[in-house]
Design a protein around this motif. Sequence first.
Motif, PDB file in Angstrom:
ATOM      1  N   LEU A 189      22.863  40.832  25.136  1.00 17.14           N
ATOM      2  CA  LEU A 189      22.612  42.099  24.457  1.00 17.14           C
ATOM      3  C   LEU A 189      22.203  41.865  23.006  1.00 17.14           C
ATOM      4  O   LEU A 189      21.289  42.524  22.489  1.00 17.14           O
ATOM      5  CB  LEU A 189      23.866  42.977  24.523  1.00 17.14           C
ATOM      6  CG  LEU A 189      23.723  44.423  24.075  1.00 17.14           C
ATOM      7  CD1 LEU A 189      22.750  45.184  24.959  1.00 17.14           C
ATOM      8  CD2 LEU A 189      25.081  45.110  24.077  1.00 17.14           C
ATOM      9  N   ARG A 190      22.862  40.924  22.351  1.00 16.79           N
ATOM     10  CA  ARG A 190      22.535  40.622  20.953  1.00 16.79           C
ATOM     11  C   ARG A 190      21.093  40.134  20.816  1.00 16.79           C
ATOM     12  O   ARG A 190      20.411  40.439  19.837  1.00 16.79           O
ATOM     13  CB  ARG A 190      23.495  39.562  20.411  1.00 16.79           C
ATOM     14  CG  ARG A 190      23.286  39.229  18.935  1.00 16.79           C
ATOM     15  CD  ARG A 190      24.268  38.160  18.497  1.00 16.79           C
ATOM     16  NE  ARG A 190      24.095  36.928  19.252  1.00 16.79           N
ATOM     17  CZ  ARG A 190      24.906  35.887  19.173  1.00 16.79           C
ATOM     18  NH1 ARG A 190      25.986  35.938  18.393  1.00 16.79           N
ATOM     19  NH2 ARG A 190      24.680  34.794  19.882  1.00 16.79           N
ATOM     20  N   GLY A 191      20.618  39.391  21.813  1.00 13.56           N
ATOM     21  CA  GLY A 191      19.268  38.865  21.758  1.00 13.56           C
ATOM     22  C   GLY A 191      18.194  39.831  22.216  1.00 13.56           C
ATOM     23  O   GLY A 191      16.997  39.533  22.084  1.00 13.56           O
ATOM     24  N   HIS A 192      18.600  40.992  22.765  1.00 13.81           N
ATOM     25  CA  HIS A 192      17.625  41.970  23.248  1.00 13.81           C
ATOM     26  C   HIS A 192      17.606  43.139  22.278  1.00 13.81           C
ATOM     27  O   HIS A 192      18.474  44.004  22.291  1.00 13.81           O
ATOM     28  CB  HIS A 192      18.010  42.453  24.651  1.00 13.81           C
ATOM     29  CG  HIS A 192      16.865  43.044  25.409  1.00 13.81           C
ATOM     30  ND1 HIS A 192      16.271  44.225  25.041  1.00 13.81           N
ATOM     31  CD2 HIS A 192      16.194  42.608  26.512  1.00 13.81           C
ATOM     32  CE1 HIS A 192      15.306  44.504  25.888  1.00 13.81           C
ATOM     33  NE2 HIS A 192      15.222  43.541  26.788  1.00 13.81           N
ATOM     34  N   ARG A 193      16.605  43.187  21.425  1.00 18.60           N
ATOM     35  CA  ARG A 193      16.577  44.144  20.315  1.00 18.60           C
ATOM     36  C   ARG A 193      16.653  45.586  20.790  1.00 18.60           C
ATOM     37  O   ARG A 193      17.389  46.404  20.220  1.00 18.60           O
ATOM     38  CB  ARG A 193      15.304  43.928  19.486  1.00 18.60           C
ATOM     39  CG  ARG A 193      15.230  44.752  18.212  1.00 18.60           C
ATOM     40  CD  ARG A 193      14.074  44.273  17.346  1.00 18.60           C
ATOM     41  NE  ARG A 193      14.011  45.018  16.092  1.00 18.60           N
ATOM     42  CZ  ARG A 193      13.258  46.077  15.882  1.00 18.60           C
ATOM     43  NH1 ARG A 193      12.473  46.537  16.861  1.00 18.60           N
ATOM     44  NH2 ARG A 193      13.250  46.694  14.720  1.00 18.60           N
TER      45      ARG A 193
END
Length: 420
Positions: free
Chosen positions: A221-225
């Motif tokens: 989730l953190r890597g998917h803006r």
Amino acid sequence: MSTEARRAGRRDFAGLWASYGLSNLGDGLVVIMLPLTALTLTSSPGLVAGVRWAQTMPYVLCTLAIGVLIDRVERSRLIRWAHLARVVALVLLALALAGEVAPLVTLYTVAFLLGTAELVADLGTTAVLPMMVARDRLDGANSRLESTRSSLNEFVGPPLGGLLVAVGAVFATLSAAGLYLVAAGAMLLLRRRYDPRPGAATAPAAKPRIRDELTEGLRYLRGHRLLRNLALMVCVMAAAWSGWSAVLVLYAVSPGPMGLSGTAYGLLLTALALGGVLGSLMAGPIRRALGTRNLLAVDVVTGVVMLATPVFTTQPWLVGAATFLGGVGSGLWNVTVVTLRQQLVPDELLGRVSSASRLIGWGGMPLGAAVAGVLAQTVGPRPVFALGALACAALLIPFLRVIREDAIRAAVASRATRDE
């Protein structure tokens, strides 16, 4: 997905749909039964609002672990056991109410257990759906589920719950338990296995460490803006809605300013359901006409209207109309964001990413309920509504800057290409 798999998926979707509808009717009873029961046990606004706090605390404490569980076990069986857990919890509450043995403590405990089981069932349903339905049909399937949820959870359930509580809290509690029991039975109609683990049908795969699995959804989730920004937005809106929900009963039900009966309060909440049904059914066409970004902006605006209206009036029809608009926006948002997540996240990660999104997004609910309880206890419910409306209105500024239609389309297209 082959023709045979599609046919089997449609058959199993019918069973999932039936179970989802029955359990959400039970949720509709519970959402009004718990605070009305609390009103019979205490006159403290803070303790009444605390029931909502207890029901939403699992969103913070249990969500990541539930996501790991959903990605580790056969999903339809897990949903069935979640329904059965709610049956047990409600039977225990009925016994406590009947025997007058620590009923308020039991009410809080059962609220927490119901919130946990609801998380398991809802996240499990979200995760199992892409295994049943082709990705190009997810919008329609999610619209059916969301319109059913709004109809039964928010339209039929609350007024029915008010009537059942008027008969007796024990009777209402056992009625909800019966609905969850039938919902568990409906899951037996599913014939296929929905195990997300690679090779699970042939040989058990080596399980990674639970610690790694707990954080994997958050890392994704953190890597998917796009998904990250939507989750952060939901956090603010969920806190505002939770505060509204926690104190609305104090504002609406006599001796509150609106002066409604318990049954009339249930009818007021049906406006939310009517809007939710309309919004969920229209999500696909409106998304195609306006685009995803503009559709999501509509929800923010309608949420502000719903939260702000009780600040200025006690007229039931005005509050009901604003609540209807809030329901429309909610239905649009829920279908669109769930479909986006299912289209963007691999099946084997969907439980953990959905739980991470729920942790961040719905993690604001217990905070909103706690703040609402303190404000209601000290200065009354109107400041709760005003604070929630201001918080949601402020979201429009970052939303219009960071959520872009071209980025949404590119992310969906990229994921579809990888699946081919």
